[in-house]
Design a protein around this motif. Structure first.
Motif, PDB file in Angstrom:
ATOM      1  N   VAL A   5       0.869  -1.272  -0.328  1.00  0.00           N
ATOM      2  CA  VAL A   5      -0.016   0.254   0.220  1.00  0.00           C
ATOM      3  C   VAL A   5       0.916   0.857   0.375  1.00  0.00           C
ATOM      4  O   VAL A   5       1.513   1.458   0.817  1.00  0.00           O
ATOM      5  N   CYS A  10      -3.168   6.247  -0.294  1.00  0.00           N
ATOM      6  CA  CYS A  10      -4.036   6.094   0.203  1.00  0.00           C
ATOM      7  C   CYS A  10      -4.662   7.009   0.622  1.00  0.00           C
ATOM      8  O   CYS A  10      -4.321   8.169   1.655  1.00  0.00           O
ATOM      9  N   LEU A  11      -6.309   7.206   0.611  1.00  0.00           N
ATOM     10  CA  LEU A  11      -7.025   8.354   1.642  1.00  0.00           C
ATOM     11  C   LEU A  11      -7.848   7.218   2.653  1.00  0.00           C
ATOM     12  O   LEU A  11      -8.388   8.410   3.046  1.00  0.00           O
ATOM     13  N   SER A  13      -9.948   5.275   2.995  1.00  0.00           N
ATOM     14  CA  SER A  13     -11.419   5.101   2.760  1.00  0.00           C
ATOM     15  C   SER A  13     -11.986   4.061   3.387  1.00  0.00           C
ATOM     16  O   SER A  13     -13.074   4.094   3.929  1.00  0.00           O
ATOM     17  N   GLN A  15     -12.277   0.670   2.363  1.00  0.00           N
ATOM     18  CA  GLN A  15     -12.235  -0.743   1.013  1.00  0.00           C
ATOM     19  C   GLN A  15     -11.704  -1.911   1.509  1.00  0.00           C
ATOM     20  O   GLN A  15     -12.335  -2.911   1.257  1.00  0.00           O
ATOM     21  N   CYS A  16     -10.414  -1.649   1.632  1.00  0.00           N
ATOM     22  CA  CYS A  16      -9.793  -2.987   1.283  1.00  0.00           C
ATOM     23  C   CYS A  16      -9.656  -3.522   3.037  1.00  0.00           C
ATOM     24  O   CYS A  16     -10.401  -4.683   2.289  1.00  0.00           O
ATOM     25  N   MET A  17      -9.551  -2.899   3.932  1.00  0.00           N
ATOM     26  CA  MET A  17      -9.750  -4.159   4.925  1.00  0.00           C
ATOM     27  C   MET A  17     -10.957  -4.062   5.111  1.00  0.00           C
ATOM     28  O   MET A  17     -11.139  -5.114   6.185  1.00  0.00           O
ATOM     29  N   PRO A  32      -3.714   1.110   6.022  1.00  0.00           N
ATOM     30  CA  PRO A  32      -4.265  -0.408   6.086  1.00  0.00           C
ATOM     31  C   PRO A  32      -3.173  -0.640   6.703  1.00  0.00           C
ATOM     32  O   PRO A  32      -1.648  -0.685   6.438  1.00  0.00           O
ATOM     33  N   CYS A  54      -9.459  -0.012  -4.517  1.00  0.00           N
ATOM     34  CA  CYS A  54      -9.288   0.983  -4.451  1.00  0.00           C
ATOM     35  C   CYS A  54      -9.198   2.549  -4.835  1.00  0.00           C
ATOM     36  O   CYS A  54      -9.415   2.110  -6.122  1.00  0.00           O
ATOM     37  N   PRO A  55      -9.657   3.707  -4.713  1.00  0.00           N
ATOM     38  CA  PRO A  55     -10.580   4.571  -4.861  1.00  0.00           C
ATOM     39  C   PRO A  55      -9.015   5.370  -5.527  1.00  0.00           C
ATOM     40  O   PRO A  55      -9.050   6.193  -6.356  1.00  0.00           O
ATOM     41  N   SER A  56      -7.740   5.361  -4.850  1.00  0.00           N
ATOM     42  CA  SER A  56      -6.624   5.882  -5.127  1.00  0.00           C
ATOM     43  C   SER A  56      -5.705   4.860  -6.081  1.00  0.00           C
ATOM     44  O   SER A  56      -4.415   5.270  -6.009  1.00  0.00           O
ATOM     45  N   ALA A  58      -4.270   3.133  -4.518  1.00  0.00           N
ATOM     46  CA  ALA A  58      -3.097   3.141  -3.544  1.00  0.00           C
ATOM     47  C   ALA A  58      -2.397   1.134  -3.678  1.00  0.00           C
ATOM     48  O   ALA A  58      -1.739   1.151  -2.878  1.00  0.00           O
ATOM     49  N   ILE A  59      -3.549   0.448  -3.605  1.00  0.00           N
ATOM     50  CA  ILE A  59      -2.312  -0.880  -3.707  1.00  0.00           C
ATOM     51  C   ILE A  59      -1.512  -1.670  -4.923  1.00  0.00           C
ATOM     52  O   ILE A  59      -1.979  -1.765  -5.971  1.00  0.00           O
TER      53      ILE A  59
HETATM   54  S1  SF4 Z   1      -8.766   1.113  -0.233  1.00  0.00           S
HETATM   55 FE1  SF4 Z   1      -7.074   2.124  -0.383  1.00  0.00          FE
HETATM   56  S2  SF4 Z   1      -7.705   4.349  -0.270  1.00  0.00           S
HETATM   57 FE2  SF4 Z   1      -8.556   3.166   0.836  1.00  0.00          FE
HETATM   58  S3  SF4 Z   1      -7.876   2.785   2.955  1.00  0.00           S
HETATM   59 FE3  SF4 Z   1      -7.390   0.765   1.027  1.00  0.00          FE
HETATM   60  S4  SF4 Z   1      -5.835   1.682   0.168  1.00  0.00           S
HETATM   61 FE4  SF4 Z   1      -6.280   3.580   0.702  1.00  0.00          FE
END
Ligand code: SF4
Length: 64
Positions: A5, A10-11, A13, A15-17, A32, A54-56, A58-59
């Motif tokens: 990550v 990363c925002l 947000s 979703q991933c977690m 995360p 992931c909206p940004s 980042a993964i």
């Molecule tokens: S989904 Fe992306 S932006 Fe959201 S917490 Fe996970 S890594 Fe960060």
């Protein structure tokens, strides 16, 4: 496959977690934490989905 990550993108947000708790947990700073950096084959589809949702973007996934 390895998963990482990028905290600069990363925002937090979540979703991933929320969607993939076997791979990601929430760290004390809200970012995360990757639980399964070296993704076992049975979690590969989950890791790919996390990267997709992931909206940004980042993964990052790296095939070894
Ligand atoms: S989904 Fe992306 S932006 Fe959201 S917490 Fe996970 S890594 Fe960060």
């Amino acid at each position: 496959m390895r998963v990482a990550v990028n905290k600069e993108k990363c925002l937090r947000s979540g979703q991933c977690m929320y969607m993939h708790p076997k791979i990601f947990d929430e760290g004390p700073d809200g970012f995360p934490v990757v639980l399964a950096e070296d993704v076992p084959v049975e979690l590969k589809a989950e890791a790919e989905d996390a990267a997709d949702i992931c909206p940004s973007s980042a993964i990052t996934l790296v095939e070894e």
